[in-house]
Each structure stands twice: as C-alpha cells, then as structure tokens.
Design a protein around this motif. Sequence first.
Motif, PDB file in Angstrom:
ATOM      1  N   CYS A   1      -2.108   2.267  -5.218  1.00 41.09           N
ATOM      2  CA  CYS A   1      -1.220   1.484  -4.346  1.00 41.09           C
ATOM      3  C   CYS A   1      -0.389   0.518  -5.185  1.00 41.09           C
ATOM      4  O   CYS A   1      -0.844  -0.005  -6.200  1.00 41.09           O
ATOM      5  CB  CYS A   1      -2.018   0.685  -3.326  1.00 41.09           C
ATOM      6  SG  CYS A   1      -2.800   1.703  -2.083  1.00 41.09           S
TER       7      CYS A   1
ATOM      8  N   CYS B   1      -8.048  -0.952  -0.409  1.00 41.31           N
ATOM      9  CA  CYS B   1      -7.904  -0.254   0.871  1.00 41.31           C
ATOM     10  C   CYS B   1      -8.625   1.087   0.885  1.00 41.31           C
ATOM     11  O   CYS B   1      -8.722   1.726   1.919  1.00 41.31           O
ATOM     12  CB  CYS B   1      -6.424  -0.054   1.203  1.00 41.31           C
ATOM     13  SG  CYS B   1      -5.622   1.227   0.225  1.00 41.31           S
TER      14      CYS B   1
ATOM     15  N   HIS C   1       0.806  -1.222   0.000  1.00 44.65           N
ATOM     16  CA  HIS C   1       0.000   0.000   0.000  1.00 44.65           C
ATOM     17  C   HIS C   1       0.838   1.269   0.000  1.00 44.65           C
ATOM     18  O   HIS C   1       0.337   2.354   0.315  1.00 44.65           O
ATOM     19  CB  HIS C   1      -1.030  -0.057   1.138  1.00 44.65           C
ATOM     20  CG  HIS C   1      -1.951  -1.225   0.962  1.00 44.65           C
ATOM     21  ND1 HIS C   1      -3.040  -1.189   0.113  1.00 44.65           N
ATOM     22  CD2 HIS C   1      -1.855  -2.495   1.428  1.00 44.65           C
ATOM     23  CE1 HIS C   1      -3.598  -2.398   0.098  1.00 44.65           C
ATOM     24  NE2 HIS C   1      -2.898  -3.200   0.880  1.00 44.65           N
TER      25      HIS C   1
HETATM   26 ZN   LIG Z   1      -4.077   0.087  -1.028  1.00 43.81          ZN
END
Ligand SMILES: [Zn+2]
Length: 313
Positions: free
Chosen positions: A180, A175, A163
């Motif tokens: 990411c 997320c 991430h």
């Molecule tokens: Zn992420």
Amino acid sequence: MIRVGIDIGGTGIKVGLVDENLQLIGEGTIPTRTDIPFEEQVKAIARCVTETAAAAGYRRKEDIASVGVGIPGIANADGEVIKCTNMGWFHMPFREVFRKYLDVPVFIDNDANVAALAESVAGVSAGTSSSVFITIGTGIGSGIIINGRIWNGFHGIGGELGHVILDLDGVPCTCGNRGCLERYCSATALIRMGREAVRDNPESLILRSAGGDPSGIEARTVIDAAREGDPVAVRVYGEYISYLAQAVASVVNLLDPEVVVIGGGVSKAGDFLMEPLRKEYPRYVIFNDQPMPEIKLAVLGSRAGVIGAAMLS
Ligand SMILES: [Zn+2]
C-alpha cells in the motif's frame, strides 16, 4: 451563533467553537477514555461541548448551530459511526445518543476528510471548489473535496489514498494487503527506509544522529541528515520523494483537483519537502504538458480537525 467542532484523537478529544468568521473562539479538551461504555463516552463529550460553549458565553442550545465530529474511522449520513477501531465503536448511533444530552444538529465524518474541508474553507485551499488533502504521519490520510463538499464515496468508504497499491508484492500493510502507498509515503516508511539504509552504511549521519542506535531513527533524523548533505540520507530521501511524487501524480491522474494540499508531521520539512515534490510529480502525470494542480502546504495544522468538523453540514 457558533458551530462546534469535535476532534476525536487517540489520547484526547478536542472541542472547538467556531464563529461566523471561521475563527476559533474557544477550546476544550477531555481525555480519550476507551474503558467506559459508549453512552458514557458520548455523554462526557456532550458535557465538554456544553461547558466550553458556556465558558465563551453561549449558554443556550439555540446558540449552537451545529456540532460536527471528526473520527479516525467511517460514519454514515444518519450520524452512525460505522467503524472507529481506536475508540472501539462499531455501528454506534452517535448522533442519537449525543442528542439526548445536547439536542442540536450533529454531523460525523472521517478526520482526514474533515481536515480537507477545513483547509478548503478556512485554510490554504480556501476559495477553490476542488482539492485533495494528503496528511503524512504514521500513516497516510486523505480527503477529497469536490464542488466544495467532502467526497467520501457512494458507500462512504472512499478517499483512502493510503491504501492504493503501489507494489503487489511489496511491504505488508496494517490493512492486511501488501505494497500500500502508505507503506512508502508515510513517516513510518521514511523511518523504515532510513533504518534499512544504515544497515549497509553504518557511517551515515542518519545513524550518528540517532546515537548509533537504528531504533532511534525518526523521520526527522533522515530529513535533517539529507539537509546536511549526507549521501546516504540524500539517496533515501530522494527515493521517498519519488514515492510521494507518484502518490500526488496518482491523485492528479485520477481527479485533477485545483490544489493538492500536503499536511501532517512530515510536512514540517516545509520547502525541503515541497520543492522537490513539485519538481518531480509532473513526470508521473500523463497529461503533464497541460496546466496542473498547485501543490501547497497545509496551514491550519492541528486546528484543522476542530475547524473542519465545525464546517460539516
Ligand atoms: Zn493498506
């Protein structure tokens, strides 16, 4: 005396017995059940440990030095699971409940951290004191080993290479953020890139190998077509390698470990992945005129989960 490792997976929970020579000497499995209360889940895991140990001739709790658990989530040093979404565990006192059924030392850590520890003790990075393990599957998992121990951050939430943001306006991530690293470096990313490429290039071997159906494209489809020299696949795979090289270089720029270990489903491509990656990552490393980490293929495979968990202390 044995140490026990437990690998909590999406469909099954694996138990492994590890002896003093770090050899796996017994295994057990139970299905993952999220439809029963936490206490029942933990009780079933403890029973599986007791039965697996007994089957290998270790019937007394004194035979078990420790029990370690790798979870797809985060835990604290008190043996409390802070968050494990797959199991529906949020702030659950795993150690406390487990010890009601089997009163031995219990340790819990993130599954990628545990795999990193396994490789650094009994796998490809054995003998090194610093290493970073990157597992390339549906997502990107990572574990950092410093001075022979897992570094998961002061608050226990670190080591999440997947991430790190590569592109602020990039592909939306599970997320909630955009761009990411795992959206560009995972198997899922390679599949997306393959599907996008065949839209404008329906003649590509990628699409033919998938029977003409883009939804049938897997990471392996793209890799195999690139191996065959299909121009579209070669371009897509080259782009994917560039992203992965940037990920490895970011690890090197930040931590400069002795070894970077690559595991997970995509790593099954072997040298076809490792050779271009080794060649390309130094261009993104700032001090690339200095000695740099070795990039190695993980060797423990699916055994890393239980072996690493058993190594927790
Ligand atoms: Zn992420």
